[in-house]
Scaffold this motif. Structure first.
Motif, PDB file in Angstrom:
ATOM      1  N   TRP A  97      20.079  87.062  49.309  1.00  0.00           N
ATOM      2  CA  TRP A  97      18.903  87.877  48.944  1.00  0.00           C
ATOM      3  C   TRP A  97      17.709  87.546  49.835  1.00  0.00           C
ATOM      4  CZ3 TRP A  97      20.202  91.705  45.997  1.00  0.00           C
ATOM      5  CH2 TRP A  97      21.270  91.568  45.113  1.00  0.00           C
ATOM      6  N   LEU A  98      17.576  86.239  50.169  1.00  0.00           N
ATOM      7  CA  LEU A  98      16.461  85.843  51.034  1.00  0.00           C
ATOM      8  C   LEU A  98      16.652  86.353  52.456  1.00  0.00           C
ATOM      9  CD1 LEU A  98      15.890  82.181  49.779  1.00  0.00           C
ATOM     10  CD2 LEU A  98      14.521  84.205  49.276  1.00  0.00           C
ATOM     11  N   LEU A  99      17.889  86.330  52.916  1.00  0.00           N
ATOM     12  CA  LEU A  99      18.175  86.834  54.253  1.00  0.00           C
ATOM     13  C   LEU A  99      17.901  88.335  54.333  1.00  0.00           C
ATOM     14  CD1 LEU A  99      19.264  86.391  57.133  1.00  0.00           C
ATOM     15  CD2 LEU A  99      21.578  86.790  56.213  1.00  0.00           C
ATOM     16  N   ILE A 125      11.860  75.041  43.719  1.00  0.00           N
ATOM     17  CA  ILE A 125      11.555  76.245  42.921  1.00  0.00           C
ATOM     18  C   ILE A 125      11.102  77.406  43.791  1.00  0.00           C
ATOM     19  CG2 ILE A 125      10.085  77.153  41.069  1.00  0.00           C
ATOM     20  CD1 ILE A 125      10.005  74.371  39.892  1.00  0.00           C
ATOM     21  N   PHE A 126      10.451  77.101  44.938  1.00  0.00           N
ATOM     22  CA  PHE A 126       9.925  78.170  45.786  1.00  0.00           C
ATOM     23  C   PHE A 126      11.007  79.165  46.227  1.00  0.00           C
ATOM     24  CE2 PHE A 126       8.884  79.482  50.226  1.00  0.00           C
ATOM     25  CZ  PHE A 126       7.907  80.401  49.907  1.00  0.00           C
ATOM     26  N   PRO A 127      12.155  78.703  46.800  1.00  0.00           N
ATOM     27  CA  PRO A 127      13.194  79.672  47.191  1.00  0.00           C
ATOM     28  C   PRO A 127      13.746  80.448  45.991  1.00  0.00           C
ATOM     29  CG  PRO A 127      13.570  77.547  48.209  1.00  0.00           C
ATOM     30  CD  PRO A 127      12.516  77.325  47.166  1.00  0.00           C
ATOM     31  N   LEU A 128      13.859  79.768  44.865  1.00  0.00           N
ATOM     32  CA  LEU A 128      14.365  80.431  43.662  1.00  0.00           C
ATOM     33  C   LEU A 128      13.419  81.557  43.235  1.00  0.00           C
ATOM     34  CD1 LEU A 128      16.274  80.544  41.171  1.00  0.00           C
ATOM     35  CD2 LEU A 128      14.757  78.839  40.102  1.00  0.00           C
ATOM     36  N   PHE A 129      12.119  81.298  43.244  1.00  0.00           N
ATOM     37  CA  PHE A 129      11.138  82.299  42.821  1.00  0.00           C
ATOM     38  C   PHE A 129      11.151  83.521  43.747  1.00  0.00           C
ATOM     39  CE2 PHE A 129       6.913  84.190  42.938  1.00  0.00           C
ATOM     40  CZ  PHE A 129       6.656  84.400  41.584  1.00  0.00           C
ATOM     41  N   VAL A 130      11.208  83.272  45.074  1.00  0.00           N
ATOM     42  CA  VAL A 130      11.193  84.383  46.027  1.00  0.00           C
ATOM     43  C   VAL A 130      12.463  85.213  45.899  1.00  0.00           C
ATOM     44  CG1 VAL A 130      11.104  85.008  48.461  1.00  0.00           C
ATOM     45  CG2 VAL A 130       9.681  83.141  47.611  1.00  0.00           C
ATOM     46  N   ALA A 131      13.612  84.543  45.782  1.00  0.00           N
ATOM     47  CA  ALA A 131      14.878  85.270  45.632  1.00  0.00           C
ATOM     48  C   ALA A 131      14.866  86.111  44.359  1.00  0.00           C
ATOM     49  CB  ALA A 131      16.037  84.278  45.608  1.00  0.00           C
ATOM     50  N   VAL A 191      12.806  89.201  44.963  1.00  0.00           N
ATOM     51  CA  VAL A 191      13.518  90.214  45.751  1.00  0.00           C
ATOM     52  C   VAL A 191      14.484  90.978  44.865  1.00  0.00           C
ATOM     53  CG1 VAL A 191      15.150  90.585  47.624  1.00  0.00           C
ATOM     54  CG2 VAL A 191      13.272  88.961  47.914  1.00  0.00           C
ATOM     55  N   ILE A 192      15.196  90.261  44.035  1.00  0.00           N
ATOM     56  CA  ILE A 192      16.151  90.908  43.121  1.00  0.00           C
ATOM     57  C   ILE A 192      15.410  91.836  42.154  1.00  0.00           C
ATOM     58  CG2 ILE A 192      17.778  90.486  41.236  1.00  0.00           C
ATOM     59  CD1 ILE A 192      18.498  87.833  42.680  1.00  0.00           C
ATOM     60  N   GLY A 193      14.277  91.366  41.654  1.00  0.00           N
ATOM     61  CA  GLY A 193      13.493  92.184  40.726  1.00  0.00           C
ATOM     62  C   GLY A 193      12.982  93.459  41.358  1.00  0.00           C
ATOM     63  N   VAL A 194      12.492  93.364  42.620  1.00  0.00           N
ATOM     64  CA  VAL A 194      11.983  94.553  43.312  1.00  0.00           C
ATOM     65  C   VAL A 194      13.104  95.550  43.573  1.00  0.00           C
ATOM     66  CG1 VAL A 194      10.981  95.386  45.472  1.00  0.00           C
ATOM     67  CG2 VAL A 194      10.014  93.383  44.339  1.00  0.00           C
ATOM     68  N   LEU A 195      14.235  95.045  44.040  1.00  0.00           N
ATOM     69  CA  LEU A 195      15.359  95.928  44.364  1.00  0.00           C
ATOM     70  C   LEU A 195      15.931  96.598  43.115  1.00  0.00           C
ATOM     71  CD1 LEU A 195      17.226  93.801  47.064  1.00  0.00           C
ATOM     72  CD2 LEU A 195      15.835  95.840  47.415  1.00  0.00           C
ATOM     73  N   SER A 196      15.816  95.922  41.972  1.00  0.00           N
ATOM     74  CA  SER A 196      16.340  96.519  40.723  1.00  0.00           C
ATOM     75  C   SER A 196      15.480  97.679  40.262  1.00  0.00           C
ATOM     76  CB  SER A 196      16.401  95.459  39.621  1.00  0.00           C
ATOM     77  OG  SER A 196      15.093  95.081  39.220  1.00  0.00           O
ATOM     78  N   MET A 197      14.183  97.736  40.722  1.00  0.00           N
ATOM     79  CA  MET A 197      13.220  98.792  40.339  1.00  0.00           C
ATOM     80  C   MET A 197      13.005  98.839  38.827  1.00  0.00           C
ATOM     81  SD  MET A 197      14.054 101.952  42.919  1.00  0.00           S
ATOM     82  CE  MET A 197      12.527 102.769  42.497  1.00  0.00           C
ATOM     83  N   ILE A 198      13.322  97.749  38.142  1.00  0.00           N
ATOM     84  CA  ILE A 198      13.079  97.681  36.703  1.00  0.00           C
ATOM     85  C   ILE A 198      11.594  97.449  36.478  1.00  0.00           C
ATOM     86  CG2 ILE A 198      13.535  96.356  34.589  1.00  0.00           C
ATOM     87  CD1 ILE A 198      16.275  95.694  35.740  1.00  0.00           C
ATOM     88  N   PRO A 199      10.962  98.140  35.518  1.00  0.00           N
ATOM     89  CA  PRO A 199       9.527  97.963  35.254  1.00  0.00           C
ATOM     90  C   PRO A 199       9.146  96.505  35.095  1.00  0.00           C
ATOM     91  CG  PRO A 199      10.377  99.790  33.980  1.00  0.00           C
ATOM     92  CD  PRO A 199      11.548  99.161  34.641  1.00  0.00           C
ATOM     93  N   GLY A 200       8.214  96.066  35.953  1.00  0.00           N
ATOM     94  CA  GLY A 200       7.743  94.689  35.895  1.00  0.00           C
ATOM     95  C   GLY A 200       8.825  93.685  36.180  1.00  0.00           C
ATOM     96  N   SER A 217      15.788  91.214  35.121  1.00  0.00           N
ATOM     97  CA  SER A 217      16.438  90.697  36.329  1.00  0.00           C
ATOM     98  C   SER A 217      15.724  89.455  36.841  1.00  0.00           C
ATOM     99  CB  SER A 217      16.483  91.775  37.403  1.00  0.00           C
ATOM    100  OG  SER A 217      15.172  92.272  37.647  1.00  0.00           O
ATOM    101  N   PHE A 218      14.413  89.541  37.047  1.00  0.00           N
ATOM    102  CA  PHE A 218      13.637  88.385  37.521  1.00  0.00           C
ATOM    103  C   PHE A 218      13.711  87.234  36.521  1.00  0.00           C
ATOM    104  CE2 PHE A 218       9.636  86.031  37.289  1.00  0.00           C
ATOM    105  CZ  PHE A 218       9.524  85.544  38.575  1.00  0.00           C
ATOM    106  N   ASP A 219      13.509  87.543  35.258  1.00  0.00           N
ATOM    107  CA  ASP A 219      13.478  86.502  34.232  1.00  0.00           C
ATOM    108  C   ASP A 219      14.834  85.795  34.105  1.00  0.00           C
ATOM    109  OD1 ASP A 219      10.752  87.114  32.551  1.00  0.00           O
ATOM    110  OD2 ASP A 219      11.652  88.927  33.377  1.00  0.00           O
TER     111      ASP A 219
END
Length: 845
Positions: free
Chosen positions: A167-169, A232-238, A241-250, A254-256
């Protein structure tokens, strides 16, 4: 493709508005989802364990983190060449970005909002190009942080689990791809973004995601969670990315989920991880979003209001104003009735707020007076009178203090506060200069006060808790009062209510201001001379009515003649003057009357005004039909006129003569016809307003048709009313001496008038109206018209409706309907009463 683009361009405005409405639905939906997903108990538990200063820091950091996104809108409006105020730009940008954060959908929501708010009157192509720039670079900051996170994670060896490196790549490749597209566009000379602007957008996005990351870690630090940053930093960014790509509100879910799993694997307990995520979401998403809600509601309302030409706003404030009035009435009635039915009020918790069980007789007096004041002020607000605003504020504040001192419930204070806010927000609806207490309103308020008064006197004592028949108590600890005296004191209380209410009403009325102006002969003559008049125009010279003059470009072109009684402005007949200005003149008199609290009632108007006034909320009632004789075809020859020929010949042989005299008339002649008028009236009183009465000044203004006997004495007369055109003519006073005039003298007068008018080249002679004639005869007639028809059929014993119709039908060749037009807020019964009064009370010599 061209057809698709053409369709998109043609309906772009509609698509924008549809998208905007969709966003409203999304926002409402997200509010409902947030309400379900947020655990308020958990939040309260977490906050109870955090120092207040730490909560304040979290709040500030979350708010500051949103600010960089304002740069998107600054660049957008620069491209659109719009110079907006800094305050407006900050408010709308904050709203757009915080709603987008919560709604998600990959930034589509923000594009829709920006298009609707900033894209007014902009070309579709220019707007689409400018928005695409913003959309293209919005994720560039996350892409940069994906690259950093990939490097940090590689060296910290935390990317082997769950394949977060993939996801980071992928995220880190976004910026290079965007820059490549930018370069290709530049090479093809299709540049949409210059290098400086692209760098600015990337920087804004980078600062935006810096704020996101800083907020998350500051919340964790303030919670005392000293976790290793590199883990935690790489985990938060990844997870982002997953949350944005899912297009789920807020990115809810997925992010949580990614963060919860990752944090627990890093050794953090599930409770602490959940609390961390909950506080982060609360301070970065929820609080800024809630701050933007008022702006969103205001902006959305403005957009919808502008779309529908201001109608939604008008409707909203009208409904809100009516709700305010109802709230005043409800409070006043409940406060008064609590003293009549105390036991019933004690049965319901919400009604107990209005009742004090320990109150004695004299402590009820303020409650009752205050309650009646709420009714009167409510009526003033319903009448939209400006002067009612100050009494409303004083009453609300005074009542609040009074209820607090006496220990009324908190619910009552909340109700008064809401009522104060409603009064404040609807204050601009109050536009009338004075309060005119309409009979309709007085009837409603009178019934309420009458029902209360009877209930209080009859039932108030009986319903007092624990009051035996022989009870004596010390009221105010000063005097002993018996049961018999309680009713007397109750009556005195009612009288005090009436007195206080009368004083308040008098204040609301202010200095009385009348509509229009007194009779101005020069002004009226000028309009009639330049633009003409109608059958009723001459009645203005009776001087028993006021006039309202409409001016077109500072030139008087139309006038109305009317009388005022109660709140009803009774307009007599059609307006006089320039017909092309009639619609604007009607609007002018209605609006001018509305400001002063008067409602015009149009009496005996022609059919053309029925449809014209309907859009102003007017109902119509057919008063009858006017009989007209078509003069070019009138002749005494033929079988039908055989009887009239015989009558005319008989009177002529007897020495009777017809003559039309020109003014001025001698005092001797005026005295002679005054004797005839008095004899014709007998014990009856003169009428006015819609009919002429005997006035020397009035009669001196036009020709006089007379009938003389064989001795040259006048036995009958009629004044000819100028109509200021050649189409129609009529008469007003038509009187004969009961003893001296022979039978048939009126027919003799009429027939000669027809012939005289015919010689003048006039088309029609009006015989006047036959009241209630041909009214309510069809199945679809209004109910009031059917009642009028019954009056017509069975009222001949009091007034010869049918006889008058039959007499005029001898000559009439055309029947013209005549109408009464009244506003639907008026009751027809009171309209008719006002008509009878102005007819009877008009000023006469």
């Amino acid at each position: 493709m061209k057809k698709v683009m053409a369709f998109f361009k043609k309906y772009f405005g509609y698509l924008k508005f549809l998208l905007f409405l969709s966003i409203i639905v999304i926002v409402v939906r997200e509010l409902l989802l947030l309400n379900k997903s947020l655990s308020y108990e958990a939040l309260l538990s977490i906050f109870s364990q955090i120092a207040p200063w730490k909560t304040l820091v979290m709040l500030l950091v979350g708010g500051i983190a949103v600010i960089p996104m304002i740069g998107y809108d600054w660049i957008l409006n620069k491209n659109l060449d719009q110079k907006l105020s800094k305050k407006y730009l900050f408010e709308t940008s904050w709203m757009i970005n915080t709603i987008n954060n919560v709604a998600g959908f990959g930034g589509v929501v923000s594009i829709g909002l920006r298009s609707q708010i900033y894209g007014k009157n902009k070309e579709t192509k220019v707007l689409a190009a400018s928005l695409s720039k913003i959309f293209l670079f919005m994720m560039s900051g996350l892409s940069i942080y994906s690259f950093f996170a990939l490097i940090v994670g590689f060296f910290a060896d935390v990317l082997t689990t769950d394949h977060h490196w993939i996801w980071l790549l992928g995220g880190s490749l976004y910026v290079p791809v965007v820059l490549l597209i930018h370069s290709i566009w530049n090479q093809k000379k299709e540049q949409t973004v210059n290098s400086k602007e692209a760098l600015s957008l990337i920087m804004i996005s980078f600062l935006e995601w810096t704020g996101v990351i800083v907020t998350f870690f500051v919340v964790g630090q303030l919670m005392g969670l000293n976790q290793h940053m590199a883990s935690i930093f790489p985990l938060f960014v990844a997870a982002s990315v997953i949350g944005v790509l899912s297009m789920i509100p807020g990115s809810l879910g997925s992010f949580d989920l990614v963060m919860l799993v990752g944090l627990t694997r890093l050794g953090l307990s599930n409770e602490l991880a959940t609390s961390w995520l909950l506080l982060y979401r609360f301070f970065y998403y929820i609080v800024p979003f809630l701050i933007s809600l008022p702006v969103f509601v205001h902006t959305s309302a403005n957009q919808i209001n502008m779309r529908y030409e201001g109608v939604p706003k008008q409707l909203f404030f009208q409904v809100l104003q009516k709700l305010t009035v109802i709230s005043y009435y409800v409070f006043g009635i409940l406060l008064m009735m609590s003293n009549v039915f105390p036991k019933w009020f004690d049965q319901y918790i919400w009604l107990q707020q209005f009742h004090l069980p320990t109150a004695h007789l004299f402590s009820q007096i303020p409650n009752i007076i205050i309650g009646s004041f709420f009714l009167i002020v409510g009526r003033g607000l319903a009448a939209k009178v400006k002067r009612s605003l100050l009494p409303a504020y004083v009453l609300l504040v005074g009542t609040s203090i009074y209820c607090f001192l006496l220990g009324y419930g908190v619910l009552l204070q909340i109700y008064l506060l809401v009522l104060f806010l409603l009064t404040f927000f609807t204050r601009k609806e109050l536009f009338r200069k004075q309060f005119v207490y309409a009979w309709e309103w007085l009837t409603i308020d009178g019934l309420i006060l009458a029902i209360f008064s009877i209930s209080y006197i009859v039932l108030g004592v009986e319903n007092r808790q624990g009051l035996p028949k022989s009870f004596h108590f010390r009221a105010l600890h000063l005097v002993n009062v018996s049961i018999g005296e309680i009713w007397l004191y109750s009556l005195l209380i009612i009288l005090s209510i009436i007195l206080c209410s009368a004083l308040l009403i008098r204040y609301l009325q202010g200095t009385k201001e009348l509509l229009g102006e007194a009779f101005n002969e020069a002004l009226v003559q000028n309009i009639l001379r330049n633009y003409g008049g109608n059958l009723t125009s001459q009645l203005v010279f009776l001087k028993d009515k006021r006039i309202f003059v409409y001016q077109n470009a500072d030139e008087p072109t139309v006038f109305f003649q009317f009388a005022i009684y109660n709140n009803k402005c009774i307009v007599m007949g059609d307006p006089s003057g320039k017909k092309e200005d009639f619609p604007e003149a009607i609007t002018a008199i209605i609006e001018a009357g509305d400001v002063l609290g008067y409602t015009p009632v149009f009496y005996e108007v022609s059919e053309e005004f029925v449809f014209l006034l309907h859009e102003y909320g007017y109902e119509f009632f057919k008063m009858g039909e006017e009989a007209r004789v078509y003069l070019p075809d009138f002749t005494l020859s033929g079988k039908k006129m055989k009887g009239n020929r015989a009558l005319i010949n008989k009177l002529i042989k007897s020495g009777y003569q017809f003559e039309v005299l020109q003014p001025p008339f001698s005092p001797e002649m005026m005295a002679e016809i005054k004797v005839i008028s008095d004899a014709w009236l007998g014990s009856r009183k003169e009428k006015g307003f819609s009919l002429g009465f005997f006035s020397e000044e009035y009669l001196q203004r036009a020709e006089l048709a007379i009938v003389r006997d064989e001795n040259q004495a006048i036995v009958a007369f009629s004044n000819i009313m100028p109509t200021y055109d050649k189409e129609v003519i009529t008469i007003d006073l038509m009187r004969h001496h009961p003893q001296k005039a022979p039978s048939g003298s009126m027919d003799f007068l009429f027939i000669h008038l027809f012939e005289w008018s015919q010689a003048q080249g006039i088309d029609y002679f009006s015989l006047g109206m036959a009241p209630l004639s041909n009214v309510g005869v069809t199945q679809k007639s209004f109910i009031q018209e059917k009642i009028a028809h019954l009056v017509y059929q069975f009222g001949s014993r009091f007034y010869s409706f049918q006889g008058l119709r039959k007499y005029k039908a001898k000559y009439a060749t055309k029947w013209v309907p005549s109408y009464l037009l009244y506003h639907r807020d008026n009751w027809i019964l009171y309209v008719m009463i006002a008509l009878l009064i102005v007819d009877d009370e008009s000023k006469r010599e």
